[in-house]
Design a protein around this motif. Structure first.
Motif, PDB file in Angstrom:
ATOM      1  N   PHE A  55       0.836  -1.206   0.000  1.00 20.50           N
ATOM      2  CA  PHE A  55       0.000   0.000   0.000  1.00 20.50           C
ATOM      3  C   PHE A  55       0.872   1.259   0.000  1.00 20.50           C
ATOM      4  CE2 PHE A  55      -3.098  -2.618   2.755  1.00 20.50           C
ATOM      5  CZ  PHE A  55      -3.469  -3.359   1.651  1.00 20.50           C
ATOM      6  N   ALA A  56       1.854   1.281   0.887  1.00 14.95           N
ATOM      7  CA  ALA A  56       2.666   2.479   1.048  1.00 14.95           C
ATOM      8  C   ALA A  56       3.479   2.755  -0.208  1.00 14.95           C
ATOM      9  CB  ALA A  56       3.572   2.348   2.254  1.00 14.95           C
ATOM     10  N   ARG A  57       4.010   1.701  -0.805  1.00 16.06           N
ATOM     11  CA  ARG A  57       4.811   1.919  -2.007  1.00 16.06           C
ATOM     12  C   ARG A  57       3.937   2.410  -3.160  1.00 16.06           C
ATOM     13  NH1 ARG A  57      10.019   0.725  -3.613  1.00 16.06           N
ATOM     14  NH2 ARG A  57      10.307   0.757  -5.852  1.00 16.06           N
ATOM     15  N   TYR A  58       2.759   1.809  -3.276  1.00 14.05           N
ATOM     16  CA  TYR A  58       1.840   2.259  -4.324  1.00 14.05           C
ATOM     17  C   TYR A  58       1.502   3.734  -4.119  1.00 14.05           C
ATOM     18  CZ  TYR A  58      -2.403   3.066  -6.934  1.00 14.05           C
ATOM     19  OH  TYR A  58      -3.328   3.610  -7.770  1.00 14.05           O
ATOM     20  N   ASN A  59       1.154   4.084  -2.906  1.00 13.74           N
ATOM     21  CA  ASN A  59       0.769   5.451  -2.610  1.00 13.74           C
ATOM     22  C   ASN A  59       1.913   6.428  -2.887  1.00 13.74           C
ATOM     23  OD1 ASN A  59      -1.155   7.406  -1.309  1.00 13.74           O
ATOM     24  ND2 ASN A  59       0.662   7.653  -0.036  1.00 13.74           N
ATOM     25  N   LEU A  60       3.122   6.004  -2.492  1.00 18.50           N
ATOM     26  CA  LEU A  60       4.306   6.840  -2.685  1.00 18.50           C
ATOM     27  C   LEU A  60       4.530   7.130  -4.167  1.00 18.50           C
ATOM     28  CD1 LEU A  60       6.439   7.533  -0.401  1.00 18.50           C
ATOM     29  CD2 LEU A  60       7.867   5.815  -1.472  1.00 18.50           C
TER      30      LEU A  60
END
Lengths: 605, 97
Positions: free
Chosen positions: A311-316
């Motif tokens: 999730f965090a990588r996608y959002n980043l």
């Protein structure tokens, strides 16, 4: 990149994040101190093994808190996020060891029913030498490991409460000293149960919030599996010139992944501070169930972390790539001028939305931008394995999640309290091992075998205090090798304790000669390989460019990285122990009876 | 699951052979469970991960799911299965605490 900068602070007045952080840290620390005081002990059994009265499920929670360190809490999800599929080495490696522990070690060590791991090694192999070697290994492994925890406490304090790191370390030392010295293993155990509660809630709330926002599923595991988030991430990764996130062996070879996973699993099962937790339960049966509870509690975090990583990588990538630079100002980070980029996301209708978390986190130095090509936008394309116009510290994955998901300031404060709980609980368990190895295995055994109960407990307490002081000093003045100790701790545990304890239980023919030579060969091989590969980093010495000695060259053994070499140290130990035992006289008859007794849960009449 | 077919509860005279039978049943159970342990982690999560990635669970490649999710679930189940099975074995051989 330094991680010591403070959390984003709002322009003026009492910052609500800091206010909430002070409240949460104050309340949780008071609870830990109270629990430590309530569980104060006066005898050796209470001090070293919590009187063997810990229920299986409570020991499970305590083991989980003991096991999950500041690194598990703060850094692991970020590490996986940057490794993609190969991050499984940590996920499987740091959980799979519990199966080995539950099936092969824990029930039998509980049946043994003494206080320490070196004590088992010494009695099973009827050898004082073996006990001393084991005690020194236990001290070395635990001491290197605990320094990182104390440093973690200091980092959390300095980052969230804006006090100097050394002050944070001192506060952490005082808290741990109190509940460990007063309560011994009993105090530590029940404090760890509370700490598990704090850390798991602190980890789950942001993960659930970001999962709901990005995937529409509140449960991160379901969000990861049922939504198309991983496919969308893969598509972005491909666009930017990175390997697909779910593609295996993008960063490590298959052989290396196998070796590291196995070394971490076996190392986990061989770490003294984990093993000793199973001495505290009521029975052999409780030890078996307790291992199951421990892994269940650990798995809640360890299966959420990879979802959070995605999730965090996608959002980043999704929010920062091609973000517009609205303005650039010059700010000071740790005394150095640097550029602060204000970024915004075009909304497709001519307007744009500012990306506030990115602005805030630049102030910590954990993320920075540089518009290399001067096109007024930020590009995150792959340039030699790095982002083209951004530098991102992996710790930001967990730390920034609450803000990215636009959660209230008290959630950020909860994350700080969770990080502290993770660091303090692990530190306490490690300090007890150091203390018991010194006090019980070395001092009482060799210097003062006739000590009374009160004297034994007093020696244990003095040793804890000494260990805390030494640890605190190292945490404030870290020697260069601290960052490299994970490879050491797991490698040495895998190459020394695991084979010797396993054969001690499952092969009654294994004798003193075999065990000692196996430990020495396993340790020498593993330690020299790790040192050979990392000596320049550890001791901050420049490696000569024309260095040719093959042993000290970069991974020479089938290109296995130092983290994975414990696998071969462990196998070597097994082979040597087994062979030498068969070539030398069998152990005495009473050792065979000792082993037969270990194998049966019921106490012999 | 492995169901040990050992002789019924011990009598005083056969204690040591019963202890040996109990230990054999225990090690057999351990071997079966560790085989599953190795299959999900080293097998599904590492050795056959590319092949499994041709399939998916939900919208996630199956090999990736085993490596980062499934293997850990299986680990937890294995430990509880062992604890339950050993409860039965302890009672059958009369060695429970």
């Amino acid at each position: 990149m330094s991680a010591l900068a403070s959390l984003p602070v709002q322009a003026s007045g009492m910052d609500p994040t800091m206010m909430w952080t002070s409240i949460f840290v104050g309340v949780t620390f008071t609870v830990y101190l109270y629990i430590g005081w309530r569980n104060r002990v006066t005898e050796t059994r209470g001090f070293y093994v919590a009187g063997r009265g810990v229920p299986a499920i409570a020991n499970g929670a305590a083991t989980a808190a003991d096991w999950m360190s500041a690194a598990s809490f703060i850094s692991m999800a970020g590490l996986i996020s940057f490794m993609g599929s190969d991050g499984s080495i940590y996920l499987m490696g740091w959980t799979g060891g519990y199966v080995l522990l539950a099936l092969l070690l824990a029930p039998y060590l509980r049946k043994f029913g003494k206080y320490t791991v070196p004590e088992f090694v010494g009695e099973r192999y009827y050898s004082e030498t073996a006990r001393v070697v084991a005690a020194i290994c236990a001290i070395f492994v635990s001491l290197t490991y605990v320094v990182g925890q104390m440093k973690g406490v200091g980092i959390v304090f300095s980052r969230f409460l804006e006090i100097d790191m050394w002050q944070g370390v001192v506060v952490g030392m005082v808290i741990v000293a109190f509940f460990a010295v007063v309560g011994g293993m009993k105090g530590i155990t029940w404090t760890q149960v509370a700490q598990y509660g704090v850390l798991i809630v602190a980890f789950l709330i942001p993960a659930i919030a970001i999962s709901a926002e990005l995937t529409g599923h509140a449960i991160p595991h379901i969000g990861l599996t049922a939504s198309d988030i991983a496919q969308k991430l893969n598509a972005i990764q491909t666009d930017l010139g990175f390997a697909k996130y779910t593609e295996p062996f993008a960063s490590k070879s298959r052989a290396d992944v196998l070796a590291i996973t196995f070394a971490l699993m076996v190392g986990t099962a061989g770490l003294p501070h984990v093993i000793v937790r199973f001495y505290t339960v009521k029975s052999v049966r409780a030890a078996r169930y307790s291992a199951g509870w421990a892994l269940l509690f650990i798995a809640i975090l360890y299966t959420t972390a990879p979802a959070l990583a995605v999730f965090a990588r996608y959002n980043l990538l999704d929010s920062l790539h091609e973000a517009e630079i609205t303005s650039v100002e010059t700010i000071e980070i740790e005394g150095e001028a640097s550029e602060l980029y204000h970024l915004a996301r075009p909304d497709g209708a001519g307007g744009s939305t500012p990306i506030e978390w990115a602005t805030n986190w630049q102030r910590t130095g954990l993320i920075s931008f540089h518009d290399v090509n001067g096109d007024g936008r930020i590009q995150l394309d792959n340039v030699d394995g790095h982002f083209a116009e951004a530098t991102i510290d992996r710790d930001i994955i967990v730390l920034s999640t609450p803000e990215v998901a636009r959660l209230a300031p008290w959630v950020i404060a909860l994350v700080a309290a969770g990080g502290l709980a993770a660091a303090l609980s692990t530190a306490a368990g490690l300090l007890l091992v150091i203390s018991s190895s010194f006090a019980h295995d070395l001092y009482i055994h060799f210097v003062d075998p006739d000590a009374t109960e009160a004297q034994r407990v007093r020696v244990g307490r003095i040793m804890i205090v000494l260990a805390i002081i030494v640890t605190g000093w190292f945490a404030i003045h870290p020697p260069g090798f601290v960052a490299q100790v994970v490879a050491f701790a797991f490698g040495l545990a895998a190459a020394s304790f695991f084979p010797v304890i396993l054969l001690g239980i499952f092969d009654s023919r294994t004798n003193r000669e075999g065990a000692i030579s196996g430990m020495i060969v396993g340790l020498a091989f593993t330690a020299s390989y790790i040192l050979g590969n990392k000596w320049d980093i550890m001791f901050a010495i420049e490696r000569p460019a024309d260095w040719v000695a093959p042993w000290f060259a970069r991974p020479w053994f089938f290109k296995i990285s130092p983290e994975g070499i414990g696998t071969f140290g462990c196998l070597l130990n097994f082979i040597v122990t087994f062979t030498v035992s068969r070539l030398t006289p069998p152990p005495p008859a009473e050792i065979r009876r000792f082993v037969e007794d270990l194998r049966v849960p019921r106490a012999a009449e | 699951m492995a169901s040990p077919r050992e002789p019924e509860p011990p009598s005083e005279t056969r204690r040591s052979s019963d202890a040996a039978a109990y230990w054999r049943a225990n090690t057999r159970l351990i071997a079966v469970l560790l085989l599953i342990w190795a299959t999900v982690s080293y097998g599904c999560g590492i050795l056959f991960i590319e092949w499994l990635n041709r399939f998916s669970i939900g919208q996630l490649p199956l090999g990736f799911w085993f490596a980062q999710q499934g293997s850990i679930y299986v680990f937890v189940v294995l430990i509880f299965v062992y604890a339950f099975a050993m409860d039965r074995l302890d009672r059958r051989y009369g060695v429970e605490e």
